[in-house]
Design a protein around this motif. Structure first.
Motif, short mmCIF file in Angstrom:
data_model
loop_
_atom_site.label_atom_id
_atom_site.label_comp_id
_atom_site.label_asym_id
_atom_site.label_seq_id
_atom_site.Cartn_x
_atom_site.Cartn_y
_atom_site.Cartn_z
N ALA A 16 -5.16 3.94 6.47
CA ALA A 16 -4.75 3.15 5.31
C ALA A 16 -4.15 1.81 5.74
CB ALA A 16 -3.74 3.94 4.47
N ALA A 17 -3.32 1.82 6.76
CA ALA A 17 -2.64 0.60 7.20
C ALA A 17 -3.59 -0.35 7.93
CB ALA A 17 -1.46 0.95 8.09
N GLY A 38 -4.50 -2.10 4.71
CA GLY A 38 -3.51 -2.24 3.65
C GLY A 38 -3.84 -1.48 2.39
N THR A 39 -4.69 -0.47 2.47
CA THR A 39 -5.05 0.32 1.30
C THR A 39 -3.92 1.27 0.93
OG1 THR A 39 -7.42 0.21 1.73
CG2 THR A 39 -6.67 2.06 0.40
N SER A 40 -3.51 1.25 -0.33
CA SER A 40 -2.46 2.14 -0.81
C SER A 40 -3.06 3.43 -1.36
CB SER A 40 -1.65 1.47 -1.93
OG SER A 40 -0.90 0.39 -1.42
N SER A 41 -2.25 4.47 -1.33
CA SER A 41 -2.63 5.73 -1.95
C SER A 41 -2.90 5.47 -3.43
CB SER A 41 -1.47 6.72 -1.80
OG SER A 41 -1.92 8.00 -1.52
N ARG A 43 -5.68 4.11 -4.64
CA ARG A 43 -6.78 3.16 -4.81
C ARG A 43 -8.09 3.93 -4.90
NH1 ARG A 43 -8.30 -2.20 -1.18
NH2 ARG A 43 -10.17 -2.71 -2.36
N ILE A 64 -3.05 9.27 0.94
CA ILE A 64 -2.57 9.19 2.31
C ILE A 64 -1.98 10.54 2.70
CG2 ILE A 64 -0.92 8.10 3.87
CD1 ILE A 64 -1.28 5.54 2.15
N PRO A 89 8.25 -0.77 -3.95
CA PRO A 89 7.01 -0.74 -4.73
C PRO A 89 7.25 -0.42 -6.20
CG PRO A 89 7.23 1.26 -3.44
CD PRO A 89 8.37 0.36 -3.04
#
Length: 94
Positions: A16-17, A38-41, A43, A64, A89
């Motif tokens: 994810a990071a 940089g994908t967040s949970s 998405r 994640i 967030p």
């Protein structure tokens, strides 16, 4: 109407990071999906044409997944990150 399918896609914290390619199961066999850095949970990615029939798509929602059993090194890294790079967030939720 479309015959879409939905899938919860577990990814590692580093996938994810940092981004990477992950295999996603479909009815026709696995395909590779590029996960951007940089994908967040939460998405969701659309895999066109991989649902039911020709008209359906597969929607894969990222979740994640942290390593089971804890990890002292990861915990220490996250404590340092929290101190050095704080962010909220939920700032827009109040």
């Amino acid at each position: 109407f479309r015959s879409n399918l939905r899938l919860e896609l577990p990814v590692t914290l580093y996938e994810a990071a940092l981004g990477g390619k992950v295999r996603v199961p479909t009815l026709d066999g696995a395909v590779e999906l590029a996960i951007p850095a940089g994908t967040s949970s939460g998405r969701t990615f659309r895999v066109k044409g991989k649902g039911l029939g020709k008209d359906g798509d597969l929607y894969a929602t990222v979740r994640i997944a942290l390593p089971e059993g804890g990890n002292a090194e990861l915990e220490e890294l996250m404590k340092k990150w929290r101190s050095a790079k704080p962010y909220d967030p939920r700032r827009d939720m109040s």
